[in-house]
Design an enzyme around this catalytic site. Structure first.
Site, mmCIF file in Angstrom:
data_model
loop_
_atom_site.group_PDB
_atom_site.id
_atom_site.type_symbol
_atom_site.label_atom_id
_atom_site.label_comp_id
_atom_site.label_asym_id
_atom_site.label_seq_id
_atom_site.Cartn_x
_atom_site.Cartn_y
_atom_site.Cartn_z
ATOM 1 N N GLU A 1 -6.778 -7.971 -0.949
ATOM 2 C CA GLU A 1 -7.338 -7.677 0.284
ATOM 3 C C GLU A 1 -8.872 -7.552 0.203
ATOM 4 O O GLU A 1 -9.089 -6.436 -0.229
ATOM 5 C CB GLU A 1 -6.542 -6.933 1.139
ATOM 6 N N GLU B 1 0.806 -1.170 -0.022
ATOM 7 C CA GLU B 1 0.025 -0.023 -0.069
ATOM 8 C C GLU B 1 0.872 1.288 0.145
ATOM 9 O O GLU B 1 0.752 2.038 0.752
ATOM 10 C CB GLU B 1 -1.154 0.034 1.128
#
Length: 643
Positions: free
Chosen positions: A312, A141
């Site tokens: 995710e 991320e």
């Protein structure tokens, strides 16, 4: 098709040995590991502990589970920070961001880049050809927790070099930035500071270049790792897990070095963070807004060059949003099938087991901390069985394209000119209106080809490049431009010919004034109907007759040939009505959907998803053959039929 995020460093050998066959039984085929494991791999400088990871990878290989191995660069260990304290990032207020969580590094720091080169090389040399390792996730991320734009000495040095390379000489920069204003003129690149801690707002051209520089630093940091893995781990794919609704760097540019894009899908957290809980339908609090994940699915499919994963997938309540409700029954299954409908190759759940300690102990997993199944576990079990019986066709190009531009988001951020002026919210209004009409939408970069589309929607493109202008000129279909398009030059100035700048070659009008307004303060009239609007209004001079008008009679929207221009911030109701009328001209057949119902086509399959609190009937033909569900679709349910 299905995967899970797993953290073997948290669990005993006995738990791991028990977990792995249980994953296989659930239908899991892919496992992501290792992205936060640097201090476990290298607990002291040059001292490596490989046994635990060797054993885990060998167990995965034995069970024929495919591994996505993360490079651990999102969490440099404490000993490394102590050795090189200058790797810590500095925030906009000039404060060092300390060790103790994650993403505690500066993308520009040369010491950290060398350490990244070292650890990724060592990891790739050991596992780059391991039979269990099928791919790599780089870092984790990028930019999360507001970490793209750092204000440390390393960034200042690198920014000055970047500016000199971009402009060549300081006089060119002074001209481009308009530094005669407020006596900002520079004598050399060494005089240029970072654009923070100024008394009032910094020069917008300075900010724009710093945003570009910061984006480029993320991309070059990513490229550093890619080059190592291409050499030491051939024939494995490389990806990164992007975040939904995050625009601090250009994902299109970064992904040019990847094999596919992936993103982290948290529909409830993203919905509440984006809209605020008070502005949402009650059913969306536990189901998510029907377009919130769909938009990112369509975006990252294009970012990945047609290939994307969900790395995710929310499987229960999260821990980081303003409110963190439990998903309504059936939603983990729905979100999975929604991603598949948009073309996701793999949906990987976060996480296998809820961790009972540290910062994410309130973030759920498929299993509770005591290893008993949570509600999401049984939904994954169900969707795995369903997918095993459905042959999925390839994703086709849609008829509608929406242009999305990261630089446009920076233009809006730097000088919004009023409250509520958000590029993401404007884009979402256009996207959601199209989806409410049952249309599939491809979300494209301004650099993408427009060939094959019937309608192109440009919510706003403040900086219109020569390449984008040529592409729009050559496109044979209908184009709709939103406000502020063509309003800035490359160096963040008002165009000499006034907005919409180069777009005047396509539609002859000139924006002479703009104003920001409270929501719904203004009225727009179109086809004998009145719509409340607000936020943004432009005053236009043109000889064209308006297609829409403001309450005072001034033109609000204009058309020339196949080009439309909106000189205001349109609301949802107007956009839905407008596109329902317009797309018929483009040869499309809109279908006004019941509230909360959405469609997505994949090849000859049609998927329907019900986000509403009440049941609905899907718009399937009488002869439709249902592969899943039926014509009556209940809240949180999915139907699939063949066209």
């Amino acid at each position: 098709m299905l995967g899970v995020c797993y953290y073997p460093e948290h669990w005993s050998k006995e738990q791991i040995t028990s977990d792995i066959p249980r994953m296989r039984e659930l239908g899991i085929q892919w496992v992501r590991i290792g992205e936060f494991a640097w201090s476990l791999i290298e607990p002291a400088p040059g001292k490596f502990e490989w046994q635990w990871l060797d054993e885990v990878l060998n167990l995965f290989e034995l069970e024929e589970l495919k591994v996505i191995l993360g490079t651990p660069t999102a969490t440099p260990p404490k000993w490394l920070v102590d050795r090189y304290p200058d790797i810590l990032p500095v925030d906009k207020e000039g404060r060092i961001r300390k060790f103790g969580s994650r993403r505690h590094y500066c993308f520009s720091n040369s010491n950290y880049r060398e350490e990244v080169r070292r650890i990724v090389s060592i990891l790739a040399q050991r596992y780059g050809n391991h039979r269990a390792v099928s791919g790599w996730q780089l870092d984790n991320e990028y930019g999360c927790h507001d970490t793209v734009r750092c204000y440390c000495p390393s960034c200042q040095k690198a920014f000055r070099m970047w500016l000199e390379n971009r402009y060549g000489d300081i006089d060119t920069l002074n001209e481009a930035w308009g530094t005669s204003f407020w006596s900002q003129r520079y004598r050399s690149f060494e005089e240029i500071e970072l654009p923070n801690l100024t008394v009032t707002t910094p020069n917008p051209s300075h900010l724009m270049d710093y945003f570009r520089f910061s984006s480029n630093q993320v991309c070059s940091f990513n490229q550093l790792q890619v080059e190592i893995l291409r050499e030491l781990s051939p024939h494995r794919f490389i990806t990164h897990n992007f975040m939904g609704g995050f625009v601090d760097f250009d994902h299109f540019t970064l992904a040019q070095d990847l094999d596919l894009a992936s993103w982290d899908s948290y529909p409830l957290g993203h919905t509440i963070s984006f809209f605020g809980s008070t502005d949402l339908e009650e059913s969306y609090i536990r189901r998510g807004h029907p377009d919130i994940s769909a938009f990112s699915n369509d975006l990252y499919r294009e970012v990945g060059g047609g290939r994307f994963w969900i790395m995710e997938q929310q499987a229960g309540p999260v821990n980081w949003a303003p409110y963190n409700p439990i998903p309504a029954p059936g939603m983990v299954r729905l979100w999975t099938l929604e991603a598949i409908a948009h073309g996701a190759e793999v949906v990987s759940y976060f996480r296998w087991r809820q961790v009972p300690f540290a910062q994410e102990q309130m973030h759920s997993g498929l299993l509770h901390p005591d290893s008993t199944p949570g509600p999401g576990f049984y939904e994954v079990q169900k969707v795995a069985r369903e997918l095993a019986n459905i042959e999925l066709p390839s994703v086709r190009k849609s008829s509608v394209a929406l242009i999305f531009d990261y630089e446009a988001a920076w233009v809006f951020e730097i000088q919004p000119h009023g409250e509520g002026v958000s590029y993401l919210h404007l884009v979402f209004q256009f996207y959601s209106a199209l989806r409410q009409l049952g249309l599939d939408v491809d979300v494209l970069s301004p650099r993408a080809s427009l060939e094959g589309y019937k309608l192109v929607v440009v919510p706003s493109l403040p900086i219109v490049s020569k390449e984008a202008l040529e592409s729009l000129r050559d496109f044979a279909g209908i184009v709709v431009f939103g406000p502020r398009t063509g309003s800035k030059t490359e160096t963040y100035s008002i165009p000499p010919v006034l907005p919409p700048g180069p777009l005047q070659e396509l539609i002859s009008l000139k924006v002479t004034q703009v104003e920001s307004l409270p929501p719904q303060m203004e009225k727009v009239h179109w086809q004998n109907r009145e719509y409340p609007v607000g936020i943004w209004k432009e005053w236009v001079e043109t000889e064209l007759q308006p297609e829409m008008t403001f309450a005072d009679g001034r033109g609000a929207a204009f058309r020339y040939d196949r080009y439309y221009y909106f000189a205001f911030w349109p609301g949802e109701a107007l956009l839905v009505d407008f596109f329902a009328w317009l797309v018929k001209e483009a040869g499309l057949n809109p279908e006004r959907l019941p509230k909360g119902l959405r469609l997505r086509r994949r090849g000859d399959l049609v998927f329907a998803f019900n986000f509403a609190a009440q049941g609905s009937e899907v718009p399937a033909p009488a002869t439709a053959h249902f592969l899943l569900g039926s014509r009556e679709i209940q809240p949180g349910e999915v139907a699939i039929w063949r066209e």
